[in-house]
Design an enzyme around this catalytic site. Structure first.
Site, PDB file in Angstrom:
ATOM      1  N   GLU A  37       3.941  -5.522   7.313  1.00 57.01           N
ATOM      2  CA  GLU A  37       3.079  -4.508   7.914  1.00 57.01           C
ATOM      3  C   GLU A  37       3.341  -4.257   9.398  1.00 57.01           C
ATOM      4  OE1 GLU A  37       2.074  -6.681   5.695  1.00 57.01           O
ATOM      5  OE2 GLU A  37       0.591  -5.821   4.343  1.00 57.01           O
TER       6      GLU A  37
ATOM      7  N   GLU B 281      -0.525  -9.290  -1.017  1.00 55.55           N
ATOM      8  CA  GLU B 281      -1.970  -9.553  -0.888  1.00 55.55           C
ATOM      9  C   GLU B 281      -2.643  -9.569  -2.267  1.00 55.55           C
ATOM     10  OE1 GLU B 281      -2.467  -6.443   2.150  1.00 55.55           O
ATOM     11  OE2 GLU B 281      -3.388  -7.993   3.396  1.00 55.55           O
TER      12      GLU B 281
ATOM     13  N   ALA C  87       0.842  -1.185   0.000  1.00 57.58           N
ATOM     14  CA  ALA C  87       0.000   0.000   0.000  1.00 57.58           C
ATOM     15  C   ALA C  87       0.884   1.245   0.000  1.00 57.58           C
ATOM     16  CB  ALA C  87      -0.882  -0.006   1.237  1.00 57.58           C
TER      17      ALA C  87
ATOM     18  N   GLY D  15       0.627  -5.158   0.807  1.00 59.09           N
ATOM     19  CA  GLY D  15      -0.487  -5.190  -0.132  1.00 59.09           C
ATOM     20  C   GLY D  15      -0.097  -5.790  -1.473  1.00 59.09           C
TER      21      GLY D  15
END
Ligand code: 3HC
Length: 696
Positions: free
Chosen positions: A129, A109, A67, A106
């Site tokens: 994270e 992910e 992210a 992310g």
């Protein structure tokens, strides 16, 4: 194609396969434009009858680094990453993630939302994270255990470590390691899956945890390891929710993610992430080119010199060590070999690699051997006369253009530089013991150091794997100056009523790696004793002087190396030194002090506020460029909890008006020690924070 300010997701169809390229330099962070772009791309692919399958790939050096962390300080922008990932996973046409460089957070992910994963042999995958104070928030804690089981998922998520392609394949995280060019390999791979039902991780149940008490045991273990860092423990809560149906688990994961996203710890850890990168940005050096360094000379083969030699060898430099006598040199070479053997015995280096490094390493007792070195680092006894003598000798033998560095931890480098005819080439490179392990490097610019020599310090530091922080000249530079100040506060508290082990326990509960008295025992009490003696003639008469530490040293208790200091060491285990306690009580009595109890909170406040106040003075005097430089020194070199962001960031989080208020309260009992830093007063008056001074 979706395009916003350089961030694009493009779709190119070739022979029925759609190549979806994510392009958001420099690391393909998944910003709002990328999330929207992925959703648009999947709609386009599923609406195009000519497309049978898709590949998601990253442009540039990486697949996707996760992210966009810069968005976390602002309100969340739709669409969310879980929505983007759902649009990929629900695709009727098979999608493969083609991963090179890194797939982190992310980014991984997204890959887990794809139906298959193929990786370049050099790729690294991870969910880092927790290091940012959050947890994977887009299905990572739900899909990963469904793919590789709970134990392996917990290892990756709670450590944040990166797994290489080989390991990822072994644990079943990826379906294939590409042979040859990645895009072509992904084409071949996905073509063979056309027509098969796309496997979706959200559609299957997680396997049973590896043991019945898996979560209980892990919770106890992680709570110990986390030392106050919330995200590590909360990641386990999210992982446990993977035992629920996918939608419920994913909802729970998102709730925890959202709770943590705006937390103080997440802010502090984001600050640390960006500060770690910002320290290398030195405005005054713009344009200065580092000098070429291929060989390093090290003067001194003690703990420091040997550690520096090992760090340099491992970074691929040729190293020459010079010692004063054959005996000392033999010891120095032995120290280097011992350090390398440490890597070998822990399985982190092969005998062959060690032999290769030793082949790049030579020793001599003659300074002439340093003639060809591009950089010479002096690590001899901490004494001005000795250092000046060494630098005069270096001046005589070093080739023109060689950088001459001192590893002094507090001596005046201007004075050392004046012992040479080339003060512009002289710089401070302050390593921290053990120098081959500790990541901090204070790079000290003396008055005459030229910008290209400073730039060389940064370049070498980077190659050594260190975080270089620029500092100016003062007693103790950034780190040791702050330590000296808070040690004084620790002494004052034990004279007023606290005991060393209470101070240590409070600071360890605060999150410090080690309390100040245990640190002193570890480094040797004689070091700070020598410093106090050196400072005695110029000590300001208004300063409160606590003589307890001197008395401990006079008793011959110098810490771990003598088996006794503030603590007594039996079989390496510390227990409080009762005789030290008697000395402490005697000293309080001598001064007529009525000893009083201290709470852990008061101990923590006094030490933290002493650090903040001194840090503000260091910034104001220009010794540190910005508050973030002080933060990095404390986190990287002094065991300050990263999740508090360093002392200056911690001050911002507490509120500078509150910090100043407390300092003023303390100043009523000791106005000299607690004189509030003018910078702190100005910031409070202007309603500003330390972070306002960090720029960018
Ligand atoms: N968001 C925003 N900016 C990022 C970023 C990210 N995720 N990752 C890196 N950057 C920026 C850096 O700040 C730096 O900016 P600068 O040039 O202005 O200083 C630039 O990208 C280049 O980064 P590095 O200097 O670190 O480049 P390297 O090549 O040495 O390393 C990397 C690249 C391995 C990708 C490293 O940057 C890294 O580890 N990044 C962080 C990865 C991460 O933590 N991802 C998880 C994000 S949180 C998440 O995904 C939540 C999700 O679960 C919902």
């Amino acid at each position: 194609m979706t395009e916003t300010k350089g961030a694009t997701v493009s779709v190119a169809v070739e022979d029925g396969i759609a190549m979806v390229t994510v392009d958001n330099p420099p690391v393909n962070a998944i910003s709002q434009a990328i999330r929207q772009g992925l959703i648009d791309a999947m709609a386009e692919i599923n609406g195009n009858p000519e497309v049978a399958a898709a590949i998601i790939i990253g442009a540039g050096r990486y697949f996707m680094a996760g992210a966009d962390v810069r968005e976390f300080d602002k309100p969340a922008l739709p669409p969310s990453l879980p929505e983007a990932i759902a649009s990929i996973e629900s695709s009727e046409k098979p999608v493969v993630a083609a991963i090179h460089g890194v797939a982190l957070g992310g980014g991984l992910e997204v890959a887990l939302g794809c139906h298959y994963r193929i990786v370049d042999p050099g790729a690294k995958l991870g969910l880092p994270e927790v290091a940012l104070g959050i947890i994977p928030g887009s299905g990572g804690t739900q899909r990963l255990p469904r793919l590789i089981g709970f134990a392996k998922a917990l290892d990756l998520i709670s450590s944040g470590r990166q797994a290489g392609a080989g390991e990822a394949a072994e644990m079943g995280l990826v379906d294939a390691v590409a042979e040859g060019e990645l895009a072509a390999a992904a084409m071949d791979f996905i073509r063979q899956r056309i027509g098969a039902a796309p496997p979706r991780l959200s559609a299957i149940d997680a396997p049973a945890p590896e043991s019945q008490d898996f979560f209980e045991t892990a919770r106890r273990r992680l709570a110990r390891r986390a030392r106050g860092q919330e995200s590590i423990v909360r990641a386990l809560d999210a992982l446990e929710a993977a035992t629920l149906p996918f939608d419920q688990g994913a909802k729970r994961e998102r709730e925890i993610f959202n709770e943590l996203r705006g937390s103080d710890q997440a802010k502090a850890l984001r600050h640390a992430f960006f500060a770690e990168r910002a320290v290398a940005k030195v405005a005054a050096l713009d344009g200065a080119k580092p000098r070429e360094v291929a060989s390093i000379g090290v003067v001194g083969g003690g703990t420091m010199g040997a550690g520096i030699a090992v760090a340099s060898l491992r970074a691929g430099y040729q190293v020459t060590m010079v010692e004063a006598s054959t005996d000392a040199l033999t010891r120095g070479l032995g120290n280097v070999e011992k350090n390398l053997d440490g890597y070998v015995s822990r399985g982190r280096m092969s005998e062959e690699t060690k032999a290769g490094l030793m082949a790049e390493f030579t020793g001599a007792v003659d300074y002439g051997a340093l003639g060809p070195a591009d950089l010479i680092i002096e690590a001899v006894f901490e004494d001005m006369a000795v250092k000046k003598d060494v630098f005069a000798k270096l001046d005589a033998v070093a080739k023109p253009g060689a950088v001459l560095a001192t590893n002094t931890s507090y001596l005046d480098i201007d004075e050392i530089a004046a012992a040479t005819n080339r003060p512009g080439d002289v710089i401070g490179l302050h390593f921290f013991a053990p120098a081959h392990i500790m990541r901090l490097l204070e790079i000290i610019r003396a008055a005459s150091t030229t910008p290209d020599v400073v730039a060389t310090g940064f370049a070498v530091g980077r190659r050594l794997g260190k975080v270089g922080v620029l500092a100016g000249i003062c007693d103790g530079f950034i780190g040791n100056r702050i330590s000296a100040k808070f040690r004084q506060q620790a002494y004052a508290m034990i004279e007023d009523g606290a005991l060393p082990w209470e101070v240590d326990a409070a600071m360890e509960a605060f999150g410090m790696a080690m309390g100040p008295f245990r640190v002193m025992d570890l480094s040797g009490l004689d070091i700070t004793w020598a410093m106090r003696k050196r400072q005695a003639p110029t000590r300001d008469p208004r300063e409160r002087y606590v003589a307890i530490a001197d008395r401990i040293c006079e008793a011959g208790w110098l810490g771990q190396k003598t088996g006794r200091g503030w603590y007594v060491y039996e079989d390496g285990k510390p227990s409080p030194n009762a005789d030290a306690e008697s000395i402490i009580i005697e000293e309080s009595e001598k001064k007529g002090i009525a000893r009083r109890p201290f709470t852990a909170q008061e101990i923590q406040d006094r030490i933290l506020y002493a650090m903040i106040n001194e840090g503000a003075k260091i910034v104001e005097e220009g010794i540190a460029q910005r508050p973030l430089d002080v933060d990095m020194v404390e986190i990287m070199g002094y065991g300050f909890p990263r999740w508090r962001g360093g002392p200056m960031c911690a001050a911002d989080i507490i509120g500078l008006d509150q910090v100043l208020g407390k300092i003023r309260d303390y100043a009523r009992e000791d106005a000299f020690y607690w004189a509030p830093a003018p910078l702190l007063q100005r910031l409070v008056a202007d309603g500003k924070t330390f972070s306002d001074l960090n720029g960018g």
